[in-house]
Write a protein that holds these residues in place. Structure first.
Motif, PDB file in Angstrom:
ATOM      1  N   UNK A  80       0.844  -1.195   0.000  1.00 27.56           N
ATOM      2  CA  UNK A  80       0.000   0.000   0.000  1.00 27.56           C
ATOM      3  C   UNK A  80       0.879   1.245   0.000  1.00 27.56           C
ATOM      4  N   UNK A  81       0.502   2.242  -0.807  1.00 26.35           N
ATOM      5  CA  UNK A  81       1.128   3.558  -0.721  1.00 26.35           C
ATOM      6  C   UNK A  81       2.382   3.733  -1.545  1.00 26.35           C
ATOM      7  N   UNK A  82       2.623   2.916  -2.564  1.00 28.75           N
ATOM      8  CA  UNK A  82       3.862   3.005  -3.332  1.00 28.75           C
ATOM      9  C   UNK A  82       3.788   3.975  -4.514  1.00 28.75           C
ATOM     10  N   UNK A  83       2.639   4.534  -4.763  1.00 31.31           N
ATOM     11  CA  UNK A  83       2.513   5.504  -5.849  1.00 31.31           C
ATOM     12  C   UNK A  83       3.120   6.834  -5.418  1.00 31.31           C
ATOM     13  N   UNK A  84       3.951   7.419  -6.272  1.00 29.17           N
ATOM     14  CA  UNK A  84       4.556   8.708  -5.969  1.00 29.17           C
ATOM     15  C   UNK A  84       3.512   9.799  -5.851  1.00 29.17           C
ATOM     16  N   UNK A  85       3.891  10.910  -5.235  1.00 27.82           N
ATOM     17  CA  UNK A  85       2.965  12.029  -5.082  1.00 27.82           C
ATOM     18  C   UNK A  85       2.497  12.505  -6.451  1.00 27.82           C
ATOM     19  N   UNK A  86       1.245  12.905  -6.529  1.00 31.65           N
ATOM     20  CA  UNK A  86       0.652  13.273  -7.824  1.00 31.65           C
ATOM     21  C   UNK A  86       1.404  14.418  -8.502  1.00 31.65           C
ATOM     22  N   UNK A  87       2.120  15.237  -7.735  1.00 27.52           N
ATOM     23  CA  UNK A  87       2.816  16.384  -8.322  1.00 27.52           C
ATOM     24  C   UNK A  87       4.098  15.990  -9.045  1.00 27.52           C
ATOM     25  N   UNK A  88       4.650  14.818  -8.716  1.00 26.67           N
ATOM     26  CA  UNK A  88       5.919  14.411  -9.340  1.00 26.67           C
ATOM     27  C   UNK A  88       5.853  13.040 -10.004  1.00 26.67           C
ATOM     28  N   UNK A  89       4.849  12.242  -9.681  1.00 26.28           N
ATOM     29  CA  UNK A  89       4.737  10.912 -10.272  1.00 26.28           C
ATOM     30  C   UNK A  89       5.775   9.958  -9.716  1.00 26.28           C
ATOM     31  N   UNK A  90       6.014   8.891 -10.465  1.00 30.69           N
ATOM     32  CA  UNK A  90       6.995   7.900 -10.046  1.00 30.69           C
ATOM     33  C   UNK A  90       6.517   7.041  -8.899  1.00 30.69           C
ATOM     34  N   UNK A  91       7.467   6.515  -8.150  1.00 33.62           N
ATOM     35  CA  UNK A  91       7.195   5.579  -7.067  1.00 33.62           C
ATOM     36  C   UNK A  91       7.852   6.082  -5.786  1.00 33.62           C
ATOM     37  N   UNK A  92       7.248   5.718  -4.668  1.00 30.06           N
ATOM     38  CA  UNK A  92       7.784   6.155  -3.375  1.00 30.06           C
ATOM     39  C   UNK A  92       7.428   5.132  -2.306  1.00 30.06           C
ATOM     40  N   UNK A  93       8.441   4.744  -1.546  1.00 28.86           N
ATOM     41  CA  UNK A  93       8.230   3.888  -0.378  1.00 28.86           C
ATOM     42  C   UNK A  93       8.579   4.703   0.857  1.00 28.86           C
ATOM     43  N   UNK A  94       7.575   5.006   1.669  1.00 26.32           N
ATOM     44  CA  UNK A  94       7.804   5.736   2.915  1.00 26.32           C
ATOM     45  C   UNK A  94       8.043   4.710   4.018  1.00 26.32           C
ATOM     46  N   UNK A  95       9.222   4.776   4.615  1.00 31.73           N
ATOM     47  CA  UNK A  95       9.666   3.734   5.544  1.00 31.73           C
ATOM     48  C   UNK A  95       9.975   4.352   6.907  1.00 31.73           C
TER      49      UNK A  95
END
Length: 364
Positions: free
Chosen positions: A325-340
């Protein structure tokens, strides 16, 4: 409850909370320590709640080794309200608010300060598309500065300051919303730090401020009462009804952090988690690409890209099917993001790395 029954939660905020904390809160939810009611039902003027409130303050001071002359406030409105409260309280006539522009959250803070008074951007990494933090040497403090403000960790871009500038007699104010309590810090180098709780401290609803008492006492009496630091400080953050359940949860998270061995142990654990994912990115032979320059990579928000947006969409879709859950990057920059953040277990990061490797094999 085992991890297998819970999502692999990489949300940027509100974010993962320690399972042990959730279970303790569950056990106390209906009847708080034999008082016959939930802590949410209690008066904030009563001794039971006030003890929890004060304990949270003292635990925060203990974990961060906060020196004498500082106080802790529990406020509301998130870091976004602090963006306005700081210049309203601390930007004196004839002075300038000095800001370091590091990305999305820094820009929001700058925008609010510009509504209040004279504001200067004294360093920026915009030219590099916020893929790095400005070097400490680039941060030159104007003589007329009321304070210097920076963001320690940019949640959206995935960059983080590993050290902080020496601003001399000018107070250094830092938004630590996404990396507070993730590592030991010398609090005496800051005039003020603040953070919304919903990433590393607890649930949404409470904002923590740690500041020199002299700064908290400097509020002009021309601004609204609820926006004055001195009012909240004099009333021990109990001037109005506080977000009592959120503060109770912060108390529980602080106990959990202490049980982990304190901030040095927490930092080591966070570095292990981050290195797992960054190593998977760097060893992928270009299949995955880290967004931030290596020396400024965040230990809290790992941002990365694939070779195409279509492949990124496929990654997110498959990841969700596997419980991530939550791996989609912020809508303003796209890409992928893992918040750890602190509460994300190492096992979740290991599972993500395994999925990343499988996805690469399937799509290479």
């Amino acid at each position: 409850m085992e991890q297998g029954k819970r999502a692999f939660n990489f949300n940027a905020g509100p974010a993962a909370l320690p399972l042990a904390v959730l279970e303790r809160a569950q056990a106390e939810f209906v009847d708080f320590r034999g008082n016959g009611m939930s802590i949410m039902e209690m008066s904030h003027r009563g001794g039971v709640y006030e003890a929890v409130h004060q304990e949270a303050k003292e635990l925060l001071k203990e974990l961060f080794n906060v020196p004498a002359g500082y106080d802790v406030l529990f406020l509301q409105g998130g870091a976004s309200s602090q963006f306005a409260m700081i210049p309203m309280n601390l930007l004196q006539p004839g002075k300038v608010a000095a800001y370091v522009d590091t990305g999305s959250w820094a820009k929001k803070a700058i925008k609010e300060a510009q509504l209040i008074g004279e504001t200067a951007v004294i360093a920026s990494s915009e030219a590099e598309h916020y893929t790095r933090m400005p070097s400490l040497e680039d941060i030159q403090v104007p003589a007329e500065a009321a304070y210097v403000h920076l963001t320690s960790n940019e949640t959206i871009e995935g960059t983080q300051f590993q050290a902080f500038p020496n601003t001399g007699d000018v107070p250094l104010i830092v938004d630590m919303s996404s990396d507070i309590l993730s590592r030991p810090l010398d609090i005496s180098q800051f005039g003020m730090i603040y953070a919304g709780a919903q990433k590393n401290l607890g649930p949404s609803g409470v904002t923590v401020v740690i500041a020199k008492e002299e700064l908290l006492a400097a509020s002009p009496n021309t601004i609204p009462t609820m926006l004055r630091y001195d009012i909240h400080q004099k009333n021990n953050s109990l001037y109005n009804t506080p977000p009592s359940f959120s503060i109770y949860m912060v108390n529980q998270v602080l106990h959990w952090l202490k049980e982990q061995g304190g901030l040095q142990a927490v930092q080591e654990h966070n570095e292990e988690k981050a290195n797992l994912i960054y190593d998977a990115i760097d060893s992928s032979q270009g299949f995955y690409r880290g967004v931030a320059v290596p020396e400024n990579r965040s230990r809290m928000n790992v941002t990365f890209r694939l070779t195409s947006e279509d492949l990124e969409k496929s990654f997110i879709k498959q990841a969700e099917q596997e419980g991530f859950v939550g791996l989609k990057g912020h809508r303003s920059v796209g890409g992928l993001r893992a918040s750890i953040y602190n509460a994300v277990p190492k096992s979740s990061c290991e599972a993500l790395v395994q999925f990343m490797k499988q996805f690469q094999q399937q799509n290479s």
